[in-house]
Each structure stands twice: as C-alpha cells, then as structure tokens.
Scaffold this active site. Structure first.
Site, PDB file in Angstrom:
ATOM      1  N   ARG A  32     -22.225  -0.730   0.962  1.00  0.00           N
ATOM      2  CA  ARG A  32     -21.626  -1.641   1.664  1.00  0.00           C
ATOM      3  C   ARG A  32     -22.404  -1.917   3.021  1.00  0.00           C
ATOM      4  O   ARG A  32     -22.752  -2.785   3.974  1.00  0.00           O
ATOM      5  CB  ARG A  32     -19.977  -1.898   1.763  1.00  0.00           C
ATOM      6  CG  ARG A  32     -19.502  -2.822   2.707  1.00  0.00           C
ATOM      7  CD  ARG A  32     -18.020  -3.162   2.163  1.00  0.00           C
ATOM      8  NE  ARG A  32     -17.124  -1.984   2.482  1.00  0.00           N
ATOM      9  CZ  ARG A  32     -15.858  -2.003   2.083  1.00  0.00           C
ATOM     10  NH1 ARG A  32     -15.406  -2.998   1.343  1.00  0.00           N
ATOM     11  NH2 ARG A  32     -15.060  -1.051   2.539  1.00  0.00           N
ATOM     12  N   ARG A  51       0.873  -1.120   0.141  1.00  0.00           N
ATOM     13  CA  ARG A  51      -0.185   0.107  -0.096  1.00  0.00           C
ATOM     14  C   ARG A  51       0.778   1.314  -0.041  1.00  0.00           C
ATOM     15  O   ARG A  51       0.419   2.401  -0.132  1.00  0.00           O
ATOM     16  CB  ARG A  51      -0.975  -0.073   1.219  1.00  0.00           C
ATOM     17  CG  ARG A  51      -2.309   0.128   1.003  1.00  0.00           C
ATOM     18  CD  ARG A  51      -2.776   0.104   2.269  1.00  0.00           C
ATOM     19  NE  ARG A  51      -4.107   0.483   2.376  1.00  0.00           N
ATOM     20  CZ  ARG A  51      -5.361  -0.536   2.568  1.00  0.00           C
ATOM     21  NH1 ARG A  51      -5.153  -1.965   2.393  1.00  0.00           N
ATOM     22  NH2 ARG A  51      -6.483  -0.275   2.460  1.00  0.00           N
TER      23      ARG A  51
HETATM   24  P1  ADP Z   1     -10.052  -1.042   2.225  1.00  0.00           P
HETATM   25  O1  ADP Z   1     -11.471  -1.669   2.264  1.00  0.00           O
HETATM   26  O2  ADP Z   1      -9.919   0.301   2.394  1.00  0.00           O
HETATM   27  O3  ADP Z   1      -9.271  -1.581   0.853  1.00  0.00           O
HETATM   28  P2  ADP Z   1      -8.743  -3.005   4.072  1.00  0.00           P
HETATM   29  O4  ADP Z   1      -9.549  -3.462   4.441  1.00  0.00           O
HETATM   30  O5  ADP Z   1      -7.866  -3.490   2.975  1.00  0.00           O
HETATM   31  O6  ADP Z   1      -9.240  -1.636   3.421  1.00  0.00           O
HETATM   32  O7  ADP Z   1      -7.861  -2.163   5.260  1.00  0.00           O
HETATM   33  C1  ADP Z   1      -8.397  -1.571   6.368  1.00  0.00           C
HETATM   34  C2  ADP Z   1      -7.463  -0.576   7.213  1.00  0.00           C
HETATM   35  O8  ADP Z   1      -6.247  -1.494   7.474  1.00  0.00           O
HETATM   36  C3  ADP Z   1      -6.536   0.389   6.258  1.00  0.00           C
HETATM   37  O9  ADP Z   1      -7.256   1.701   6.280  1.00  0.00           O
HETATM   38  C4  ADP Z   1      -5.261   0.407   7.042  1.00  0.00           C
HETATM   39  O10 ADP Z   1      -5.345   1.144   8.091  1.00  0.00           O
HETATM   40  C5  ADP Z   1      -5.063  -0.910   7.513  1.00  0.00           C
HETATM   41  N1  ADP Z   1      -4.179  -1.644   6.612  1.00  0.00           N
HETATM   42  C6  ADP Z   1      -4.541  -2.594   5.484  1.00  0.00           C
HETATM   43  N2  ADP Z   1      -3.389  -3.143   4.741  1.00  0.00           N
HETATM   44  C7  ADP Z   1      -2.644  -2.209   5.098  1.00  0.00           C
HETATM   45  C8  ADP Z   1      -1.354  -2.134   4.504  1.00  0.00           C
HETATM   46  N3  ADP Z   1      -0.867  -2.855   3.298  1.00  0.00           N
HETATM   47  N4  ADP Z   1      -0.532  -1.181   5.090  1.00  0.00           N
HETATM   48  C9  ADP Z   1      -0.937  -0.078   6.022  1.00  0.00           C
HETATM   49  N5  ADP Z   1      -2.196  -0.405   6.630  1.00  0.00           N
HETATM   50  C10 ADP Z   1      -2.853  -1.358   6.358  1.00  0.00           C
END
Ligand code: ADP
Length: 192
Positions: free
Chosen positions: A127, A88
């Site tokens: 959602r 990310r």
């Molecule tokens: P989205 O539905 O926005 O794609 P995710 O379920 O993938 O969200 O992630 C939710 C939260 O988990 C993010 O907003 C972040 O806080 C944390 N997170 C997930 N993956 C990462 C990552 N690779 N690096 C940093 N934070 C992460």
C-alpha cells in the site's frame, strides 16, 4: 442493510466496503477516515487523536462512539451503512448495540475477514509503495513500527469481538486471503 466489517489492519475491509457501497447504495463509515479528516481539519477531536493514531494506538472509545452516533443520524444512512474499523473494542461493541437500540435500528450481519498475520505487513508495504508511485501521501501510521503496534492493539482489543458477535449469532467469517473478487463473491453469498 447495516453491516460491520471485522478484521486486522490490512485485511481488506476498506476495499470490500467500498465495493458494497456501490452495490447497495449505502455509505461506508470508516472511523479511520473520519478521524484522519478531523486531524486534517485540526478540529478538537483531531488534535486529541493525532498523536495516538500516529503511534498506532486506539483513540478513546468515547470519541469514536460519539463520531459514529452523529454520523449514523445523517440522512444518507437512512437505508443503511457499512461500519469499517468500528467497533474495535468490546466496550465499543456494547455502546454500538445500545446506540442502535436507542435509534430503533438492527444490524444485519457482522463479517469477519480472516487473514494470516504474515501477509498483513506485506500488504501494508505494498500500500505504501503504490501510494508513493501514484504520487500520494503515505499515511503517517503506515510505517513498520506503528503497524506492529496496530497489530498488537488488534490482537489484544479487537480480536475478542469475534467471540462477542459469535455469541450474538451475527458473526460470518470470510477467507480474506483469497483475491478481491472472490472475497466480494463470498460476502455477497452471505448477504443474499
Ligand atoms: P486500519 O487501516 O489499521 O484498519 P484505520 O484507518 O481503520 O486503520 O484506523 C487508523 C487509526 O485510527 C487506528 O490505528 C486508531 O488509532 C484510529 N481508529 C480508527 N477507528 C477506531 C476505533 N473504532 N477506535 C479507536 N481508534 C480508532
């Protein structure tokens, strides 16, 4: 098959990753799901990550790099995996490259789902409504304020990954505004 899905929150990465999981018999590795599990179990990582996640900000690269490295070593990843929500940040992408190299593994493709930003807020609201109708628990970061922050984090830290993977020649872009089946068909064309 080792894949990365890129795209903003609500782009449909999780939906597509789940479908491909069944097709190829490889697991979907969602760092969001892994972090939410750590929060639910109140592990050390979970305790550190919760407030950051609730605010819509990114957890430290160090934490997610370690989670992913450990997860990739599990036996169910032997045939491959789909990374959803990781890398990310550009430093995470660089760490992943080194991690895979160290394990003697290669990526097959990086698939980016392109979606208009205006559609994303609507998708998040849908959602939430669907989750409530199904009697489920709404994610603590699925509220307008945290979602806006997630979009900002995406723009600033994650969007530059497209250029990073365009540079390595691995980036493939799919129109994420099309319906779910069309998006799946486009992805399968790329992987064929
Ligand atoms: P989205 O539905 O926005 O794609 P995710 O379920 O993938 O969200 O992630 C939710 C939260 O988990 C993010 O907003 C972040 O806080 C944390 N997170 C997930 N993956 C990462 C990552 N690779 N690096 C940093 N934070 C992460």
């Amino acid at each position: 098959m080792r894949l990365i899905f890129l795209g903003p929150p609500g782009a449909g990465k999780g939906t597509q990753a789940k479908l491909l999981t069944e097709r190829y018999g490889i697991p979907q590795l969602s760092t969001g799901d892994m972090l939410r599990a750590a929060v639910a179990q109140a592990t050390e990582v979970g305790k550190r990550a919760k407030a950051v996640m609730d605010a819509g900000q990114l957890v430290s690269d160090e934490i997610v790099n370690e989670i992913v490295s450990d997860r990739i070593d599990q036996p169910d990843c032997a045939k491959g995996f789909i990374l959803d929500g990781y890398p990310r940040t550009v430093p995470q992408a660089i760490a992943l490259g080194k991690m895979l190299e160290g394990k003697g593994l290669k990526l097959d493709a990086v698939i980016e789902l392109k979606v208009d930003e205006a559609a994303l807020v609507k998708r998040m609201e849908n959602r939430v409504a669907e989750t409530i109708a199904a009697g489920g628990t709404v994610r603590s970061d699925d509220n307008p304020e945290a979602f806006k922050r997630r979009l900002t984090e995406y723009r600033e830290k994650t969007a530059p990954l497209s250029e990073h993977y365009a540079g390595t020649g691995q980036l493939r872009t799919v129109d994420g505004m099309a319906d779910v089946n069309t998006v799946t068909a486009e992805i399968e064309k790329i992987l064929a």
